[in-house]
Scaffold this active site. Structure first.
Site, PDB file in Angstrom:
ATOM      1  N   TYR A 178     -22.745   4.282   3.256  1.00 16.24           N
ATOM      2  CA  TYR A 178     -22.116   3.609   2.126  1.00 16.24           C
ATOM      3  C   TYR A 178     -23.034   2.518   1.586  1.00 16.24           C
ATOM      4  CZ  TYR A 178     -19.346   0.217  -0.432  1.00 16.24           C
ATOM      5  OH  TYR A 178     -18.908  -0.663  -1.384  1.00 16.24           O
TER       6      TYR A 178
ATOM      7  N   LYS B 146     -25.260   2.144  -2.130  1.00 16.10           N
ATOM      8  CA  LYS B 146     -25.303   0.993  -3.035  1.00 16.10           C
ATOM      9  C   LYS B 146     -26.748   0.519  -3.247  1.00 16.10           C
ATOM     10  CE  LYS B 146     -20.911   0.497  -3.883  1.00 16.10           C
ATOM     11  NZ  LYS B 146     -20.389   0.734  -5.259  1.00 16.10           N
TER      12      LYS B 146
ATOM     13  N   ASN C 139     -16.267  -9.876   0.972  1.00 15.21           N
ATOM     14  CA  ASN C 139     -15.053  -9.241   1.489  1.00 15.21           C
ATOM     15  C   ASN C 139     -13.847  -9.587   0.630  1.00 15.21           C
ATOM     16  OD1 ASN C 139     -17.005  -9.930   3.857  1.00 15.21           O
ATOM     17  ND2 ASN C 139     -15.755  -8.238   4.633  1.00 15.21           N
TER      18      ASN C 139
ATOM     19  N   SER D   3     -22.629  -4.285  -3.273  1.00 16.27           N
ATOM     20  CA  SER D   3     -21.969  -4.714  -2.037  1.00 16.27           C
ATOM     21  C   SER D   3     -22.919  -5.514  -1.163  1.00 16.27           C
ATOM     22  CB  SER D   3     -21.494  -3.478  -1.268  1.00 16.27           C
ATOM     23  OG  SER D   3     -21.118  -3.800   0.055  1.00 16.27           O
TER      24      SER D   3
END
Length: 337
Positions: free
Chosen positions: A148, A152, A178, A124
């Site tokens: 979060y 990652k 996104n 991400s």
């Protein structure tokens, strides 16, 4: 190629399954269905005219994962499974670390025991935190702002160490920006549980009458219209990025990372206007205060993926809004409806 797709019943997973099947690969899906629906997989088969294999299992369960590898001759794995809500991760950090890291560790241990060492990781752009320059390249300083994103970043570090310890591993981590939109068929799309965490699903629910209005968090950023700017990527382009990564795993051993994005930013208001063009109607909104932790601008430099993987985004923000609205209109209650 037989590809294991963890989290394959989710938003990105179903679109990736479509592209894999249409490219001639065999797909085995593992998904716990905690945040997804089995109906989505039936829709994938309907779109492609092909069948896939589904195992309802949790990637943190070593016995269940061993059973999958014992049953199937897996060539490569795309690991998408994991908890993914940024705000929720701030409230429940231990749950996010335990789930996301344990799932990766269990998967890698099971793969290694089975002699399968080709892996694509869903990473991400959150690993960049509040970036120090634009556009964001893969060597931009890494600094996360939420659990979060940290999960990652830690996952990437685990894979760095694994690849260093054993040169037989071929690993690609995809840092994507996104994802928005839906499959052009209108049969699969994003189906958030509860209140959407992301902009475009929320806009879609306002447009369909499920919610009263969109809250625009801040209009005083240093951007052309004062609203935050992000790199919005059509989910079908993103799915094809995973396909390209699988096809290029054998190019170089070790662990490589790539940004997947369009390379250009779209503001909240520009996105809202694009969705209005798709619906043909105005969408009510109100400007409210900034959210803590939000940054003004974030968009990718995707040139490395173009150079090494032969991948680039080809679909536009208007394509994404059109397809997202088609999905929302045909499935106002999501898969459960």
């Amino acid at each position: 190629m037989n590809v294991l797709l963890t989290g394959g019943a989710g938003y990105i997973g179903t679109h990736t399954a479509v592209e894999l099947l249409q490219a001639g690969h065999e797909v085995v899906v593992v998904d716990s269905l905690v945040n997804s629906h089995e109906e989505a997989l039936r829709r994938v088969e309907r779109i492609t005219g092909r069948t896939l294999t589904f195992h309802r299992a949790d990637c943190t369960d070593p016995e269940a994962m061993r059973a999958v590898f014992d049953r199937h001759d897996i060539d490569a794995v795309i690991h998408l499974a994991g908890l993914k809500a940024v705000g929720e991760s701030v409230q429940q950090p231990l749950r996010y670390y335990r789930n996301n890291l344990n799932a990766l560790l269990t998967l890698c241990e099971t793969m290694d025991a089975a002699g399968v060492r080709d892996l694509v990781l869903s990473s991400s752009a959150t690993v960049y935190g509040d970036p120090d320059r634009m556009p964001i390249t893969e060597d931009t300083r890494l600094s996360t702002t939420n659990p979060y994103g940290s999960s990652k970043l830690f996952s990437e570090q685990i894979l760095d160490d694994l690849a260093t310890s054993d040169p037989r591993w071929n690993i690609i981590s995809l840092r994507y920006f996104n994802p928005i939109g839906a499959h052009a068929s209108g049969l699969i799309g994003e189906d958030p549980q509860g209140v959407p965490n992301n902009l475009f699903p929320y806009i879609a629910q306002v447009a369909s009458g499920r919610r009263e209005r969109l809250s625009v968090f801040g209009d005083d950023y240093d951007t052309p219209d004062g609203t935050g700017v992000r790199d919005y990527l059509h989910v079908v382009d993103l799915a094809n990025g995973h396909l390209a990564a699988v096809d290029h795993l054998a190019d170089a051993p070790g662990h490589r990372v790539y940004n997947l994005g369009t390379g250009q930013g779209t503001s909240v208001m520009e996105g809202l206007r694009a969705f209005e063009r798709a619906t043909g109607s105005p969408i009510p909104y109100e400007v409210v205060g900034r959210r803590p932790g939000d940054i003004a601008v974030c968009y990718a430099d995707p040139s490395a993926a173009a150079r090494d993987l032969g991948w680039k985004a080809v679909l536009t923000i208007d394509d994404a809004c059109r397809d997202g609205w088609r999905w929302q209109s045909a499935n106002p209650g999501g898969f459960a409806g």
